[in-house]
Design a protein around this motif. Structure first.
Motif, short mmCIF file in Angstrom:
data_model
loop_
_atom_site.label_atom_id
_atom_site.label_comp_id
_atom_site.label_asym_id
_atom_site.label_seq_id
_atom_site.Cartn_x
_atom_site.Cartn_y
_atom_site.Cartn_z
N CYS A 41 -6.88 1.88 -3.79
CA CYS A 41 -6.68 0.50 -3.34
C CYS A 41 -7.72 0.10 -2.29
O CYS A 41 -7.63 -0.97 -1.68
CB CYS A 41 -5.26 0.27 -2.86
SG CYS A 41 -4.76 1.33 -1.51
N ALA A 42 -8.73 0.98 -2.10
CA ALA A 42 -9.74 0.72 -1.07
C ALA A 42 -10.36 -0.68 -1.17
O ALA A 42 -10.51 -1.37 -0.17
CB ALA A 42 -10.84 1.79 -1.14
N ASP A 43 -10.71 -1.08 -2.40
CA ASP A 43 -11.37 -2.38 -2.57
C ASP A 43 -10.43 -3.45 -3.10
O ASP A 43 -10.86 -4.44 -3.66
CB ASP A 43 -12.56 -2.23 -3.54
CG ASP A 43 -13.56 -1.22 -3.03
OD1 ASP A 43 -13.79 -1.19 -1.80
OD2 ASP A 43 -14.09 -0.43 -3.85
N ILE A 44 -9.15 -3.23 -2.92
CA ILE A 44 -8.15 -4.12 -3.51
C ILE A 44 -7.50 -4.98 -2.43
O ILE A 44 -7.16 -4.50 -1.36
CB ILE A 44 -7.05 -3.28 -4.22
CG1 ILE A 44 -7.63 -2.54 -5.42
CG2 ILE A 44 -5.85 -4.15 -4.61
CD1 ILE A 44 -8.07 -3.40 -6.57
N SER A 45 -7.35 -6.25 -2.75
CA SER A 45 -6.57 -7.12 -1.87
C SER A 45 -5.29 -7.49 -2.63
O SER A 45 -5.32 -8.24 -3.61
CB SER A 45 -7.41 -8.37 -1.56
OG SER A 45 -6.59 -9.28 -0.87
N PHE A 46 -4.16 -6.91 -2.18
CA PHE A 46 -2.91 -7.05 -2.95
C PHE A 46 -2.49 -8.51 -3.13
O PHE A 46 -1.89 -8.88 -4.12
CB PHE A 46 -1.78 -6.27 -2.27
CG PHE A 46 -1.99 -4.78 -2.29
CD1 PHE A 46 -2.01 -4.09 -3.49
CD2 PHE A 46 -2.16 -4.07 -1.10
CE1 PHE A 46 -2.20 -2.71 -3.53
CE2 PHE A 46 -2.34 -2.69 -1.13
CZ PHE A 46 -2.37 -2.01 -2.34
N ARG A 102 -0.93 0.17 3.75
CA ARG A 102 0.52 0.00 3.77
C ARG A 102 0.92 -1.42 4.18
O ARG A 102 1.76 -2.06 3.53
CB ARG A 102 1.11 1.03 4.74
CG ARG A 102 2.61 1.15 4.72
CD ARG A 102 3.23 0.40 5.91
NE ARG A 102 4.63 0.12 5.60
CZ ARG A 102 5.26 -0.97 5.98
NH1 ARG A 102 4.63 -1.90 6.69
NH2 ARG A 102 6.51 -1.16 5.67
N ASP A 103 0.32 -1.95 5.23
CA ASP A 103 0.75 -3.25 5.75
C ASP A 103 0.42 -4.39 4.80
O ASP A 103 1.22 -5.30 4.62
CB ASP A 103 0.12 -3.50 7.13
CG ASP A 103 0.70 -2.55 8.17
OD1 ASP A 103 1.72 -1.88 7.86
OD2 ASP A 103 0.13 -2.44 9.27
N GLU A 104 -0.76 -4.31 4.19
CA GLU A 104 -1.12 -5.36 3.21
C GLU A 104 -0.19 -5.33 2.01
O GLU A 104 0.20 -6.37 1.48
CB GLU A 104 -2.57 -5.19 2.72
CG GLU A 104 -3.60 -5.61 3.74
CD GLU A 104 -4.43 -4.44 4.21
OE1 GLU A 104 -5.62 -4.42 3.89
OE2 GLU A 104 -3.87 -3.53 4.90
N PHE A 105 0.16 -4.11 1.58
CA PHE A 105 1.07 -3.97 0.44
C PHE A 105 2.42 -4.59 0.80
O PHE A 105 3.01 -5.36 0.04
CB PHE A 105 1.22 -2.49 0.06
CG PHE A 105 2.03 -2.25 -1.19
CD1 PHE A 105 1.41 -2.23 -2.44
CD2 PHE A 105 3.41 -2.05 -1.13
CE1 PHE A 105 2.15 -2.01 -3.61
CE2 PHE A 105 4.15 -1.84 -2.29
CZ PHE A 105 3.52 -1.82 -3.52
N ALA A 106 2.91 -4.25 1.98
CA ALA A 106 4.21 -4.76 2.44
C ALA A 106 4.18 -6.28 2.57
O ALA A 106 5.14 -6.97 2.20
CB ALA A 106 4.59 -4.11 3.77
N ALA A 107 3.05 -6.81 3.04
CA ALA A 107 2.94 -8.27 3.20
C ALA A 107 3.02 -8.97 1.84
O ALA A 107 3.68 -10.00 1.70
CB ALA A 107 1.62 -8.61 3.90
N ALA A 108 2.34 -8.39 0.83
CA ALA A 108 2.39 -8.97 -0.52
C ALA A 108 3.82 -8.93 -1.05
O ALA A 108 4.31 -9.91 -1.65
CB ALA A 108 1.44 -8.22 -1.45
N ALA A 109 4.50 -7.81 -0.82
CA ALA A 109 5.89 -7.68 -1.28
C ALA A 109 6.78 -8.70 -0.58
O ALA A 109 7.59 -9.38 -1.21
CB ALA A 109 6.39 -6.26 -1.02
N GLY A 161 7.99 2.50 2.95
CA GLY A 161 9.04 2.01 3.85
C GLY A 161 9.44 0.57 3.64
O GLY A 161 9.98 -0.07 4.54
N LEU A 162 9.22 0.03 2.43
CA LEU A 162 9.74 -1.31 2.13
C LEU A 162 11.25 -1.27 2.11
O LEU A 162 11.93 -2.24 2.44
CB LEU A 162 9.28 -1.78 0.74
CG LEU A 162 7.83 -2.20 0.55
CD1 LEU A 162 7.64 -2.77 -0.84
CD2 LEU A 162 7.43 -3.23 1.60
N CYS A 163 11.79 -0.12 1.68
CA CYS A 163 13.23 0.11 1.67
C CYS A 163 13.48 1.37 2.48
O CYS A 163 12.58 2.18 2.68
CB CYS A 163 13.74 0.31 0.24
SG CYS A 163 13.23 -0.99 -0.90
#
Lengths: 441, 243
Positions: B44-49, B76-83, B115-117
């Motif tokens: 996910c290095a070059d990925i913007s979720f 982790r934080d970007e993934f959580a923000a998208a979720a 840690g989303l859940c």
């Protein structure tokens, strides 16, 4: 005295079982109940050769036995394919004197890969051939690394391993074992520089997880590889297919042992090579081995020729839940370049247990059948919809694809249409559903 | 209108033909008149979720999952923000476990997860839990079919996804399976779940397109999908009745 009676009971049960058709596993099961560590109480032959891995066990064992017998050796082996501890116990006790001494020169064991640790708890093979680890029956086996773990517990220090150097996961077993012997296939005209499977189980190093590079692939993840990160790489080989001419149907092992092939599939080449290695370690000369295995036709029902209407047919028994096995059959059909049709049957996914799991269909590269010389692709069996859906994601022209769920109807239709060569790709669990409806040659 | 799909760890977490979830979803979305762009990424290095309308991760070996986890935790934080913002995501097999707070392996070593859940997962390297599955889902009419293939138990799920009729739930004696967090769906059902369950796929399509003005779902025949689903459900129910 106990040993004597348990062997006697096992032999009697085997005799009775042979008559009623349940003689391969039950006698051993009862013997183990009566005497759990009986396998450690016997005098076994000087050579105990075990064969394990996902694909090719039964064929490899059959060929080793054929070569050894042709060269005057007596061999006891589990030809019915009962390859867990019960079947192996039946085999061993059946071949023992009542005093517990095995009579044959060589004990040859096909072993299930997941249960080998139980079979080899009480005795150690002198030589242990490991063919490959593929995605195979994942509904039971989990995944190849899970099987690798289980298999690692079956290896004794005193055993000499004979490993397929072209399979990275299998090759890991050789780490730190100096006397390991290796077999493999050199670069051939048929080698390719990319993995032609749907997935690539060789993409990450099994040791460190780094990216692996391949010099060439023979098929799926079988080939010559090295890890950029930790240096793990294909080992140099002791038994090597140095040349192969698939058009002519001939391979050369170790530069001077020529072997004509009855069947040119790449998996057959690996099975012959593994058999060559096994027979070499018991002291047979390379030329003698080559002379005994040339044009060998397997008797285990993997390949069956038949007639259906005006079609000449060949059944290529492949394993459901095993995409590599399917890919090999499909590539073989594609390589024949003769006008033909193909029938794929998925009806009972396993003969030993029930499952409705069809994920593995998506791991098979059915695109191999996208060839001009293939006229029709018939799909049949309970899971015909899953097959048709899977084929709808290939580039094969739609008009070639003919799903007929009912196997009887499908076979009748084929019988009444055309005279092209017919290949049937299906599993042991389903092959009789075809073979009872055609004229087996 | 182009919809963007991310298939993350497509060559690492792909044990059970899971790419087919993307193939079928792409086909379904195109039938609805959308353009679809699929991005496959091994990191996910070059990925913007937040660029994506749908994110998918499939199942891998236990060691592959740890490598995927190590990678995804770097964002982790970007993934959580998208979720949190409502991006539709599906994580099948042991990718589901990454949504919890931790995964503990067979040797007892614990790994921090997204840690989303709040749930926790513990692997057992000696015992594999496998079997065909039938389950229900409270927001999709009709049972779902699939297969469970795992070596772990998950405890502490607040909002499960499925109720099992056949097959293992999140932990022993638990009929609840998977998790839902906003539009993030996690389940231990492996393989091409969206191929096998056309009604669940329809739900996904509607959810992905929910904010697109003027969208209304156009029904299609799906003869093979329905046939495959019905045969599998029939065969599994036969087994269930025998048990």
């Amino acid at each position: 005295m106990k040993l004597f009676f348990v062997i006697l009971i096992c032999k009697l049960l085997k005799l009775i079982g042979g008559i009623v058709g349940r003689g391969s596993s039950l006698p051993g099961q009862i013997a183990l109940k009566l005497y759990p560590d009986i396998l450690s109480r016997l005098k076994l032959p000087k050579y105990i050769i075990a064969v394990t891995g996902s694909n090719g066990k039964t064929s490899t064992v059959e060929m080793i036995a054929a070569i050894l017998q042709k060269n005057g050796k007596s061999v006891a082996y589990n030809k019915e394919g009962s390859n867990q501890i019960e079947g192996v116990t039946t085999l061993i006790l059946g071949g023992c004197t009542l005093g517990g001494k095995m009579k044959s020169d060589i004990l040859l064991i096909e072993s299930d890969e997941r249960y080998a640790r139980y079979t080899f708890k009480y005795f150690a093979p002198t030589h242990y051939i490991m063919t490959n680890l593929y995605r195979d029956q994942l509904t039971r086996n989990g995944h190849p690394e899970w099987v690798y773990e289980a298999l690692s517990h079956s290896i004794h220090d005193e055993t000499q391993l004979i490993l397929n150097a072209d399979d990275p996961l299998i090759s890991r077993f050789g780490a730190g074992r100096e006397n390991t012997l290796w077999f493999g296939v050199d670069r051939l005209p048929t080698s390719v520089d990319h993995n032609d499977g749907i997935y690539n189980d060789g993409i990450y190093c099994p040791v460190c997880g780094g990216k692996m590079e391949y010099e060439y692939y023979h098929y799926n993840h079988i080939g010559s590889y090295h890890c950029e990160k930790c240096g793990f790489k294909r080992h140099k080989t002791d038994f090597t297919v140095t040349q192969a001419d698939m058009e002519k149907g001939e391979i050369v092992i170790n530069k001077d042992c020529k072997i004509p092939l009855a069947f040119t599939g790449m998996y057959n080449v690996y099975n012959i090579l593994a058999a060559f290695a096994a027979c070499s370690v018991v002291g047979l000369d390379g030329k003698a081995i080559a002379g005994s295995i040339g044009n060998y036709m397997l008797k285990n029902g993997r390949i069956v020729r038949f007639k259906l209407g005006r079609h000449d047919g060949t059944l290529l028994a492949s394993k459901h839940e095993n995409s590599v096995s399917y890919d090999q059959s499909l590539k073989y059909i594609a390589s024949r370049r003769e006008k033909c049709s193909v029938l794929v049957i998925v009806d009972a996914i396993s003969r030993k247990y029930f499952t409705g799991e069809t994920s593995w269909l998506w791991d098979i590269n059915f695109e191999h059948l996208n060839c001009e010389h293939i006229e029709n692709i018939y799909l049949s069996g309970t899971y015909v919809n899953d097959l048709a859906l899977r084929f709808s994601f290939t580039d094969i022209p739609r008009e070639k694809i003919k799903p007929v769920g009912d196997i009887r109807q499908c076979v009748d239709y084929i019988s009444e249409h055309g005279d092209e060569k017919l290949y049937c790709v299906t599993c042991f669990s389903d092959k009789e559903k075809l073979l009872t409806k055609v004229e087996v040659l | 209108m182009t919809l963007k799909i991310l298939h993350l760890y497509n060559d690492l977490m792909n044990l059970y033909g899971e790419y087919a979830n993307i193939s079928i979803l792409e086909r379904r979305l195109r039938e609805q008149g959308f353009e679809v762009e699929v991005v496959k990424a091994d990191s996910c290095a070059d990925i913007s979720f937040s660029d994506f309308d749908f994110i998918y991760i499939g199942s891998g070996t236990e060691s592959a999952q740890k490598r995927a986890l190590e990678d995804i935790m770097t964002k982790r934080d970007e993934f959580a923000a998208a979720a949190e913002s409502g991006t539709v995501m599906l994580l099948t097999g042991n990718a589901f476990e990454m949504l919890g707070s931790s995964v503990t392996d067979g040797s007892g070593k614990s790994f921090n997860a997204l840690g989303l859940c709040g749930f926790e997962t513990t692997e057992n390297s000696e015992r594999r839990i496998t079997g065909d599955a039938i389950c229900t889902c409270r927001f999709v009419a009709g049972e779902l079919v699939g297969f469970i293939n795992k070596c772990s138990e998950t405890k502490g799920v607040d909002e499960p996804l499925f109720t099992m009729i056949m097959g293992a739930g999140n932990s022993i004696n638990d009929k609840n399976e998977g998790c839902r967090f906003k539009n993030v769906f996690g389940t231990h059902l492996i393989g091409p779940l969206l191929v096998k369950n056309p009604h669940f796929t329809k739900y996904m399509v509607e959810l992905i397109a929910r904010n697109i003005e003027g969208f209304s779902y156009k029904a299609s025949a799906l003869a093979y999908e329905r046939g495959a689903y019905e045969v599998t459900l029939r065969e599994l129910k036969k087994r269930l009745a025998q048990a």
